[in-house]
Design an enzyme around this catalytic site. Structure first.
Site, PDB file in Angstrom:
ATOM      1  N   ARG A   1      -3.173  -3.960  -8.279  1.00  0.00           N
ATOM      2  CA  ARG A   1      -3.189  -3.857  -6.808  1.00  0.00           C
ATOM      3  C   ARG A   1      -3.007  -2.384  -6.101  1.00  0.00           C
ATOM      4  NH1 ARG A   1       0.531  -4.207  -2.550  1.00  0.00           N
ATOM      5  NH2 ARG A   1      -0.084  -5.646  -0.939  1.00  0.00           N
TER       6      ARG A   1
ATOM      7  N   LYS B   1       3.261   4.202  -3.904  1.00  0.00           N
ATOM      8  CA  LYS B   1       4.712   3.760  -3.839  1.00  0.00           C
ATOM      9  C   LYS B   1       5.645   5.374  -3.912  1.00  0.00           C
ATOM     10  CE  LYS B   1       4.831  -1.002  -4.155  1.00  0.00           C
ATOM     11  NZ  LYS B   1       4.796  -2.234  -4.991  1.00  0.00           N
TER      12      LYS B   1
END
Ligand code: 8Y7
Length: 355
Positions: free
Chosen positions: A329, A294
């Site tokens: 995740r 991210k």
């Protein structure tokens, strides 16, 4: 939002509980023990309290939070698979989208996507999360029919091969099609707020669901997100969503929660959530976290592009494990599994009584 209650954030993690009877508590039945808790008071004041004697501070609400914080999580049952949640588990990401930010358009067809998922399962991912709609900042909506067409064959092939599959979608019809294809967990980044029919689909199927925090929708969520206290506000929001799901007939033991790293958060918000992650265990649900590749990692590393954020992703995965997150995740499964195995080796050594 008015805060009316005190929350308990575990901190001061210790290597081993041995020799510290009564001075440390075990976090959610996992591999981490903590010696102090930060009481976060309604006025925002933080007070550090030793675990020893902390019960003397409890009213009924704090006692309930403490019980949730320190009780073990039941294994996650996905079809005929049982996933133990007394240790961190990896969820591997398979994006069947033409535009996902970090791995968009990588699969030529559904067989290639399913193959990638099977490889992740073989590398140690406990769950394969299949998605057909990008929810990256600014992403466009996808029509249900297209989303189903992308993901259903991938899910069917993975489920047939014995993998535990989750479906990453916000849409009821996509959930229905994915469950029919063999998915056994719903991962909804809108926490069942996007599609008014999604809650009934999940309740009727009696499958577990991940409720993820977000602020705003994918188009606008990164436009100047603001919180007075991100940790407390995300906590309160998740608590409200858990209550709404439970009221609508989703059993509490089928609810997982996720603070939604990157969904309507600045870099500082994301870092505060990661540092304070252990707070969320007092909601009593298994904790899912996704920071893989991210933008915060880029922001902290000279704007490294998405395909060069593996090391930062692993740093966040380990931080999450340290705070007792049960499901992590990730895009890079073998690397995350290896990092967590080394982390696990360290924990096991510390938890082996000296002879
Ligand atoms: C998350 C997620 C995404 C996350 C959960 C990406 C679908 C963006 N992020 N689901 N989905 N948690 N539970 O980078 O953080 O994969 S999409």
């Amino acid at each position: 939002m008015a805060k009316t209650r005190t929350l308990i954030r575990p901190t001061a993690f210790v290597d081993s509980p041995f020799g510290h009877d009564g001075k440390v508590a075990r976090l959610a039945g996992g591999l981490n023990w903590f010696a102090s808790a930060e009481l976060i008071h309604p006025d925002g004041r933080r007070e550090l309290c030793a675990v020893e004697g902390i019960e003397s501070r409890f009213d009924d609400d704090l006692a309930a939070q403490w019980a949730a914080l320190t009780s073990p999580r039941a294994p996650l049952v996905l079809g005929n698979r049982r996933i133990a949640l007394d240790q961190p588990q990896v969820m591997g990401i398979v994006n069947v989208t033409p535009d996902s930010f970090s791995d968009g358009g990588q699969f030529a067809d559904s067989a290639a996507a399913a193959e990638a998922g099977a490889t992740m399962a073989a590398a140690g991912a406990a769950i394969i999360d299949v998605g057909g709609e990008s929810t990256r900042p600014g992403a466009a909506m996808v029509w249900e029919g297209d989303e189903i067409e992308r993901i259903a064959p991938v899910i069917r092939q993975l489920a047939t091969g014995g993998a535990a599959v989750s479906v990453d979608t916000r849409k009821a019809d996509v959930m229905t099609a994915a469950l029919a294809a063999g998915a056994r967990l719903v991962n909804d980044v809108s926490a069942l707020t996007f599609d008014p029919r999604a809650t009934e689909v999940v309740a009727a199927a009696a499958v577990p669901v991940v409720l993820m925090h977000h602020l705003g929708d994918p188009q606008t969520m990164q436009d100047d997100p603001r919180y007075d206290d991100v940790l407390v506000e995300v906590y309160d929001w998740l608590e409200t969503r858990i209550a709404a799901a439970a009221k609508a007939g989703i059993s509490r033991d089928k609810i997982l929660i996720d603070p939604g790293f990157g969904f309507g958060k600045t870099v500082a918000h994301n870092l505060a959530l990661m540092n304070g992650l252990a707070l969320f265990h007092s909601l009593g649900c298994p904790l899912v976290i996704g920071a893989s590749r991210k933008r915060t990692i880029g922001a902290l590393s000279n704007e490294a592009p998405a395909d060069q954020r593996l090391a930062g992703s692993l740093a966040f995965a380990l931080k999450a494990a340290e705070q007792g997150a049960q499901i992590i995740r990730v895009h890079d499964v073998p690397e995350a599994v290896q990092a967590l195995k080394v982390w696990r080796g360290l924990r096991d050594q510390a938890l082996t009584p000296r002879v």
